[in-house]
Design a protein around this motif. Structure first.
Motif, PDB file in Angstrom:
ATOM      1  N   MET A 138       0.781  -1.229   0.000  1.00  0.00           N
ATOM      2  CA  MET A 138       0.000   0.000   0.000  1.00  0.00           C
ATOM      3  C   MET A 138       0.810   1.275   0.000  1.00  0.00           C
ATOM      4  O   MET A 138       0.545   2.189  -0.762  1.00  0.00           O
ATOM      5  N   PHE A 139       1.795   1.378   0.881  1.00  0.00           N
ATOM      6  CA  PHE A 139       2.557   2.623   0.916  1.00  0.00           C
ATOM      7  C   PHE A 139       3.335   2.783  -0.386  1.00  0.00           C
ATOM      8  O   PHE A 139       3.915   1.809  -0.879  1.00  0.00           O
ATOM      9  N   PRO A 140       3.369   3.987  -0.942  1.00  0.00           N
ATOM     10  CA  PRO A 140       4.059   4.188  -2.223  1.00  0.00           C
ATOM     11  C   PRO A 140       5.510   3.720  -2.172  1.00  0.00           C
ATOM     12  O   PRO A 140       6.009   3.147  -3.142  1.00  0.00           O
ATOM     13  N   GLU A 141       6.195   3.947  -1.012  1.00  0.00           N
ATOM     14  CA  GLU A 141       7.603   3.551  -0.948  1.00  0.00           C
ATOM     15  C   GLU A 141       7.752   2.030  -1.014  1.00  0.00           C
ATOM     16  O   GLU A 141       8.664   1.520  -1.658  1.00  0.00           O
ATOM     17  N   SER A 142       6.826   1.279  -0.375  1.00  0.00           N
ATOM     18  CA  SER A 142       6.890  -0.183  -0.457  1.00  0.00           C
ATOM     19  C   SER A 142       6.529  -0.639  -1.854  1.00  0.00           C
ATOM     20  O   SER A 142       7.189  -1.496  -2.439  1.00  0.00           O
ATOM     21  N   ALA A 143       5.449  -0.058  -2.379  1.00  0.00           N
ATOM     22  CA  ALA A 143       4.966  -0.486  -3.693  1.00  0.00           C
ATOM     23  C   ALA A 143       6.063  -0.314  -4.737  1.00  0.00           C
ATOM     24  O   ALA A 143       6.244  -1.178  -5.604  1.00  0.00           O
ATOM     25  N   SER A 144       6.827   0.782  -4.660  1.00  0.00           N
ATOM     26  CA  SER A 144       7.827   0.989  -5.701  1.00  0.00           C
ATOM     27  C   SER A 144       8.958  -0.032  -5.601  1.00  0.00           C
ATOM     28  O   SER A 144       9.497  -0.454  -6.624  1.00  0.00           O
ATOM     29  N   VAL A 145       9.289  -0.479  -4.383  1.00  0.00           N
ATOM     30  CA  VAL A 145      10.345  -1.494  -4.262  1.00  0.00           C
ATOM     31  C   VAL A 145       9.822  -2.869  -4.696  1.00  0.00           C
ATOM     32  O   VAL A 145      10.444  -3.557  -5.507  1.00  0.00           O
TER      33      VAL A 145
END
Lengths: 415, 96
Positions: free
Chosen positions: A84-91
């Motif tokens: 959900m968090f953009p930083e997690s999603a991008s990784v």
């Protein structure tokens, strides 16, 4: 060594005696520009990207046992990126995108099967949560949708939707790009590709300590002797705390046992990966026909890489609750891996209190799906000495700054 | 499977009947405002996570409900020592 049709026919006709090892078995040199501790998927991927993206060829991977014999060979082979968090999603989505082309990039069939990853929705709260999550994923540019109970029935005809199941089913959250990969092939393909680029893969080589000079590591002490090195990368999952202790610092991590098991092989009957938040159990069927099942982690810290009977009972009863017809099947194997659970259920990437030691840990129960990104980002840290833009939110320093990435609460993941 | 005899009710409890409570001597700083950010983060997040002998808190969750201290090997799961919560473990601070 290529596994093409002509080679296969030729080897078949000559009794399969001409296959050569896919990577060398070298003795360690006295000095390397970088040493990577841990020959699992993350460590081997790190070595490959260091050699390919950053031109560092004088590097070694030290593996205590055999490559891919730790968590890389003990997971349930699932991949997805519905964070959900953009930083997690991008990784995590970087990992999935790299996986999508990995077979071609490394000329190795990793058997990526994007068969769809379903999270069942049992009640109104979970439905609201799934809607919330679908919106987040939409904002992150990732695929994820909610399907109704009729579509779930079509996708999972054997699922116990019936009149009165223990956990009623209202629908499911579906990521179509999620699926499975043959996990050994990930380790072997990265190993072969790294070896071709000159990386020394040294198996049965346990790290026993470090030599320091002015706060920097100058050498790694191993069961194969002292190996001088300019930089060290650590990708040892459950044993991160042990290596950190050798280097003189602590991590916000506890090691837990995560178990999985497979049934005997049967004809294709389950075409997707499915998890039930009600039972915490997830199931998929391998290409060979076995049903792979896993559950939640053991709640006390453990370094014992073996399973326990309470977990077998919990997972199997939940699996039979979800798919009553599986009750006739026999369990074949059962195993466990040691996973590194961080305080906020998010990975820890990049710099450590030791200047030239870089870490990749804290993936918890979700390390396999992150291998290409974990390797790519650790390679960046080792080569440049700096955090990659994507890893800024995931530095060890975040625990000092109190800027956690609480994906455990956000995405409701188990780890 | 881990089986521990509760030092309060003297019953053998297996892991399904027990609750886990983290490191044994991990104490919340009595005055949080008085400690440094570093010490507070150490208390909140950073752990020894020992491979080997580990001192920890367990709860007789499905039994008498009391918390107690245990020294357990995190590889073999051998329980070396069990004491009441107001007592000190003889192996405190040891990892082997």
């Amino acid at each position: 060594m290529n596994y093409n049709l002509a080679n296969l026919v030729w080897q078949g006709l000559s009794g399969h005696r001409g296959w050569e090892p896919a990577w060398r078995t070298p003795q360690p040199k006295q000095h390397y520009d970088a040493v990577i501790i841990g020959g699992g998927g993350h460590g081997l991927a790190t070595a490959y990207y260091l050699a390919k993206e950053h031109g560092m060829n004088n590097i070694a991977v030290l593996e205590k046992g055999w490559i891919g014999g730790g968590n890389t060979g003990r997971n349930t082979t699932n991949v997805r990126s519905d964070y959900m968090f953009p930083e997690s999603a991008s990784v995590y989505d970087l990992a999935l995108r790299l996986y999508e082309t990995l077979g071609k990039d490394l000329n190795y069939n990793i058997m990526l099967s994007q068969r769809g990853w379903l999270t069942l929705i049992h009640n109104q709260h979970q439905m609201e949560f799934a809607r919330h999550k679908a919106n987040w994923l939409n904002c992150n540019g990732l695929d994820g949708e909610i399907i109704g109970v009729e579509e779930v029935r079509k996708m999972l005809p054997l699922l116990n939707i019936g009149d009165n199941p223990r956990y009623a089913i209202q629908g499911a959250f579906l990521q179509r790009r999620g699926g499975t990969i043959r996990h050994d092939a990930v380790a072997w393909s990265y190993a072969r590709a790294a070896d071709k680029l000159g990386v020394d893969i040294i198996q049965n080589c346990a790290v026993e300590g470090f030599d320091f000079e002015a706060g920097r590591i100058t050498a790694v002490r191993s069961s194969h002797g002292r190996i001088q090195t300019g930089r060290v990368g650590v990708a040892v999952a459950g044993h991160s705390g042990v290596v950190a202790q050798m280097a003189g610092f602590r991590l916000p991590i506890t090691s837990h046992c995560l178990q999985a098991m497979v049934s005997e092989p049967v004809k294709p009957l389950l075409n997707h990966v499915v998890i039930s938040p009600g039972t915490g159990v997830y199931i998929n069927q391998t290409q060979k026909g076995e049903l792979v099942m896993g559950g939640v982690l053991d709640l006390y810290p453990s370094y014992g890489q073996r399973g326990t009977f309470p977990t077998i009972e919990k997972v199997v009863t939940a699996a039979v609750e979800m798919f009553p017809s599986f009750g006739q099947m026999r369990l074949m194997r059962h195993w466990a891996g040691i996973v590194d659970i961080s305080s906020d259920s998010s990975p820890i990437l990049g710099q450590t209190p030791v200047d030239n030691l870089y870490i990749n840990c804290g993936w918890g129960t979700g390390g396999f799906k992150a291998i290409p990104a974990g390797g790519y980002l650790l390679a960046h840290s080792i080569a440049t000495g700096r955090q990659h833009d994507l890893t800024q939110p995931f530095s060890l320093q975040r625990f000092r700054d109190n800027r956690l990435v609480d994906e455990g609460a956000a995405a409701g993941i188990a780890h | 499977m881990i089986v521990i005899r509760c030092p309060y009710c003297q019953q053998d409890r297996h892991e399904e009947e027990l609750g886990y409570g983290g490191e044994a001597e991990l104490l919340r700083p009595p005055e949080p405002d008085a400690v440094s950010d570093e010490a507070w983060a150490d208390y909140l997040y950073f752990r020894n996570n020992t491979k080997g002998l580990y001192q920890e808190q367990w709860c007789c969750a499905s039994g008498c409900g009391q918390w107690f201290k245990v020294a357990r090997d995190t590889v073999s799961h051998n329980v070396v020592e069990v004491v009441r919560f107001d007592q000190k473990l003889a192996t405190a601070g040891k990892a082997q």
